[in-house]
Motif scaffolding. Structure first.
Motif, PDB file in Angstrom:
ATOM      1  N   GLU A  20      13.198  -7.425  -0.308  1.00 13.28           N
ATOM      2  CA  GLU A  20      13.359  -8.136  -1.586  1.00 13.28           C
ATOM      3  C   GLU A  20      12.382  -9.297  -1.748  1.00 13.28           C
ATOM      4  O   GLU A  20      12.080  -9.693  -2.862  1.00 13.28           O
ATOM      5  CB  GLU A  20      14.812  -8.580  -1.762  1.00 13.28           C
ATOM      6  CG  GLU A  20      15.708  -7.377  -1.979  1.00 13.28           C
ATOM      7  CD  GLU A  20      17.058  -7.704  -2.571  1.00 13.28           C
ATOM      8  OE1 GLU A  20      17.218  -8.768  -3.198  1.00 13.28           O
ATOM      9  OE2 GLU A  20      17.972  -6.876  -2.399  1.00 13.28           O
ATOM     10  N   SER A  21      11.847  -9.812  -0.650  1.00 12.52           N
ATOM     11  CA  SER A  21      10.833 -10.869  -0.729  1.00 12.52           C
ATOM     12  C   SER A  21       9.443 -10.301  -0.967  1.00 12.52           C
ATOM     13  O   SER A  21       8.520 -11.037  -1.315  1.00 12.52           O
ATOM     14  CB  SER A  21      10.815 -11.675   0.569  1.00 12.52           C
ATOM     15  OG  SER A  21      10.322 -10.866   1.639  1.00 12.52           O
ATOM     16  N   GLY A  22       9.279  -8.997  -0.762  1.00 12.57           N
ATOM     17  CA  GLY A  22       7.968  -8.373  -0.921  1.00 12.57           C
ATOM     18  C   GLY A  22       7.133  -8.349   0.349  1.00 12.57           C
ATOM     19  O   GLY A  22       5.989  -7.889   0.324  1.00 12.57           O
ATOM     20  N   LEU A  23       7.670  -8.835   1.455  1.00 14.39           N
ATOM     21  CA  LEU A  23       6.904  -8.790   2.707  1.00 14.39           C
ATOM     22  C   LEU A  23       6.627  -7.346   3.119  1.00 14.39           C
ATOM     23  O   LEU A  23       5.569  -7.047   3.675  1.00 14.39           O
ATOM     24  CB  LEU A  23       7.626  -9.545   3.820  1.00 14.39           C
ATOM     25  CG  LEU A  23       7.501 -11.069   3.731  1.00 14.39           C
ATOM     26  CD1 LEU A  23       8.534 -11.755   4.603  1.00 14.39           C
ATOM     27  CD2 LEU A  23       6.088 -11.514   4.115  1.00 14.39           C
ATOM     28  N   VAL A  24       7.577  -6.447   2.871  1.00 13.18           N
ATOM     29  CA  VAL A  24       7.338  -5.005   3.008  1.00 13.18           C
ATOM     30  C   VAL A  24       7.626  -4.389   1.648  1.00 13.18           C
ATOM     31  O   VAL A  24       8.452  -4.896   0.887  1.00 13.18           O
ATOM     32  CB  VAL A  24       8.201  -4.361   4.124  1.00 13.18           C
ATOM     33  CG1 VAL A  24       7.858  -4.948   5.488  1.00 13.18           C
ATOM     34  CG2 VAL A  24       9.686  -4.479   3.845  1.00 13.18           C
ATOM     35  N   THR A  25       6.945  -3.303   1.324  1.00 13.48           N
ATOM     36  CA  THR A  25       7.049  -2.731  -0.020  1.00 13.48           C
ATOM     37  C   THR A  25       7.967  -1.519  -0.088  1.00 13.48           C
ATOM     38  O   THR A  25       8.086  -0.899  -1.139  1.00 13.48           O
ATOM     39  CB  THR A  25       5.651  -2.342  -0.543  1.00 13.48           C
ATOM     40  OG1 THR A  25       5.039  -1.458   0.408  1.00 13.48           O
ATOM     41  CG2 THR A  25       4.795  -3.592  -0.729  1.00 13.48           C
ATOM     42  N   GLU A  56       2.802  -1.437   9.789  1.00 12.15           N
ATOM     43  CA  GLU A  56       2.067  -0.873   8.642  1.00 12.15           C
ATOM     44  C   GLU A  56       1.712  -1.960   7.627  1.00 12.15           C
ATOM     45  O   GLU A  56       0.775  -1.789   6.843  1.00 12.15           O
ATOM     46  CB  GLU A  56       2.897   0.213   7.946  1.00 12.15           C
ATOM     47  CG  GLU A  56       3.160   1.427   8.814  1.00 12.15           C
ATOM     48  CD  GLU A  56       4.137   2.405   8.163  1.00 12.15           C
ATOM     49  OE1 GLU A  56       4.285   2.412   6.905  1.00 12.15           O
ATOM     50  OE2 GLU A  56       4.773   3.172   8.918  1.00 12.15           O
ATOM     51  N   TRP A  57       2.456  -3.041   7.613  1.00 11.68           N
ATOM     52  CA  TRP A  57       2.203  -4.171   6.707  1.00 11.68           C
ATOM     53  C   TRP A  57       1.544  -5.327   7.456  1.00 11.68           C
ATOM     54  O   TRP A  57       1.528  -6.448   6.961  1.00 11.68           O
ATOM     55  CB  TRP A  57       3.510  -4.615   6.042  1.00 11.68           C
ATOM     56  CG  TRP A  57       4.005  -3.647   5.018  1.00 11.68           C
ATOM     57  CD1 TRP A  57       3.700  -3.637   3.679  1.00 11.68           C
ATOM     58  CD2 TRP A  57       4.891  -2.535   5.225  1.00 11.68           C
ATOM     59  NE1 TRP A  57       4.333  -2.589   3.060  1.00 11.68           N
ATOM     60  CE2 TRP A  57       5.070  -1.896   3.983  1.00 11.68           C
ATOM     61  CE3 TRP A  57       5.542  -2.016   6.338  1.00 11.68           C
ATOM     62  CZ2 TRP A  57       5.874  -0.773   3.817  1.00 11.68           C
ATOM     63  CZ3 TRP A  57       6.346  -0.890   6.183  1.00 11.68           C
ATOM     64  CH2 TRP A  57       6.500  -0.284   4.942  1.00 11.68           C
ATOM     65  N   ASP A  58       1.015  -5.078   8.646  1.00 13.75           N
ATOM     66  CA  ASP A  58       0.399  -6.111   9.495  1.00 13.75           C
ATOM     67  C   ASP A  58       1.379  -7.226   9.831  1.00 13.75           C
ATOM     68  O   ASP A  58       1.021  -8.405   9.845  1.00 13.75           O
ATOM     69  CB  ASP A  58      -0.874  -6.678   8.859  1.00 13.75           C
ATOM     70  CG  ASP A  58      -2.011  -5.674   8.886  1.00 13.75           C
ATOM     71  OD1 ASP A  58      -2.110  -4.906   9.859  1.00 13.75           O
ATOM     72  OD2 ASP A  58      -2.800  -5.655   7.918  1.00 13.75           O
ATOM     73  N   ILE A  59       2.617  -6.818  10.080  1.00 13.31           N
ATOM     74  CA  ILE A  59       3.674  -7.746  10.486  1.00 13.31           C
ATOM     75  C   ILE A  59       4.150  -7.321  11.870  1.00 13.31           C
ATOM     76  O   ILE A  59       4.333  -6.134  12.137  1.00 13.31           O
ATOM     77  CB  ILE A  59       4.849  -7.724   9.486  1.00 13.31           C
ATOM     78  CG1 ILE A  59       4.381  -8.211   8.104  1.00 13.31           C
ATOM     79  CG2 ILE A  59       6.021  -8.568   9.992  1.00 13.31           C
ATOM     80  CD1 ILE A  59       5.402  -8.018   7.000  1.00 13.31           C
ATOM     81  N   GLY A  60       4.340  -8.303  12.749  1.00 18.31           N
ATOM     82  CA  GLY A  60       4.840  -8.034  14.087  1.00 18.31           C
ATOM     83  C   GLY A  60       6.220  -8.635  14.283  1.00 18.31           C
ATOM     84  O   GLY A  60       6.629  -9.540  13.544  1.00 18.31           O
TER      85      GLY A  60
END
Length: 178
Positions: free
Chosen positions: A47-52, A65-69
Motif C-alpha cells: 500500500e505504500s508503493g515500495l512493492v508494486t 525484484e524491487w531492489d529491497i533486501g
C-alpha cells in the motif's frame, strides 16, 4: 556464521534494506519473514508503493525484484524480542553493521524504533529519517509493523512507510543523476 531460520534477502547495490529484530515463532517455523498473520508488514509494503504487487510471507525473497533486501538484528528465533539477551543484541548490531557495509544499500529502514536504538546506541528515537548515516547510507526508523504495536495505528504506520518510499525514490533519483 550462525544458523538462520529465516535467511537474509541481501545482495550488493540494493536501494533499501529493511531490518527486523529477529524471527518470531511463525517466521522461524516457516522460514519466511513477517509470517505472523497479525503483522502488517506485507500490506504496508504494497500500500505504500515500495512493492508494486501484493506479496505474502511465502514470497519474501521476491522483494529483491524491487531492489529491497530483508535482514534481522538477530538471527535466533524467539516468541518475542524479550527472549533476546542484551549481549545478543549488541553482537547482532555489530554483525548487521558488517552486512550493511558489505551490501551498501542507499537506505536502511529499521522495522521497530527499538531496533534502531540498539543499533545506534541512541535512546528515544523518533520515527522517520535519522540524522546519522552509516558510511553514506541513510537510516530510517519505523514503528514496528507488528499488529501488537498499539502506539502507532495503521494510518500512522502507512504514512511512515509512504515517507520511506519517497526517501527511497529520491535517493534512487540522486544516485542516477550523479
Amino acid at each position: 556464521m550462525t544458523h538462520q531460520d529465516v535467511p537474509d534477502a541481501l545482495r550488493p547495490g540494493l536501494k533499501l534494506v529493511i531490518v527486523g529484530i529477529n524471527p518470531g515463532a511463525r517466521s522461524g517455523a516457516s522460514g519466511h519473514a513477517y509470517a505472523h498473520a497479525g503483522n502488517h508488514f506485507w500490506r504496508l509494503m504494497f500500500e505504500s508503493g515500495l512493492v508494486t504487487q501484493p506479496l505474502t510471507y511465502v514470497e519474501d525473497h521476491r522483494v529483491l525484484e524491487w531492489d529491497i533486501g530483508l535482514t534481522n538484528l538477530c538471527d535466533r528465533t524467539t516468541p518475542s524480542m524479550a527472549g533476546l539477551t542484551p549481549a545478543e543484541m549488541r553482537e547482532g548490531a555489530a554483525t548487521l553493521r558488517h552486512k550493511l557495509l558489505q551490501c551498501r544499500p542507499r537506505v536502511v529502514a529499521f522495522n521497530g524504533m527499538g531496533i534502531y536504538e540498539t543499533f545506534s546506541g541512541r535512546k528515544r528515537v523518533k520515527p522517520g529519517l535519522q540524522e546519522e548515516t552509516l558510511d553514506g547510507m541513510r537510516m530510517f526508523a519505523l514503528p514496528s509493523s507488528s499488529g501488537r504495536t498499539a502506539a502507532y495505528l495503521w494510518p500512522a504506520k502507512l504514512a511512515l512507510f509512504q515517507e520511506l518510499k519517497r526517501l527511497v525514490d529520491s535517493v534512487s533519483t540522486e544516485a542516477v543523476a550523479t
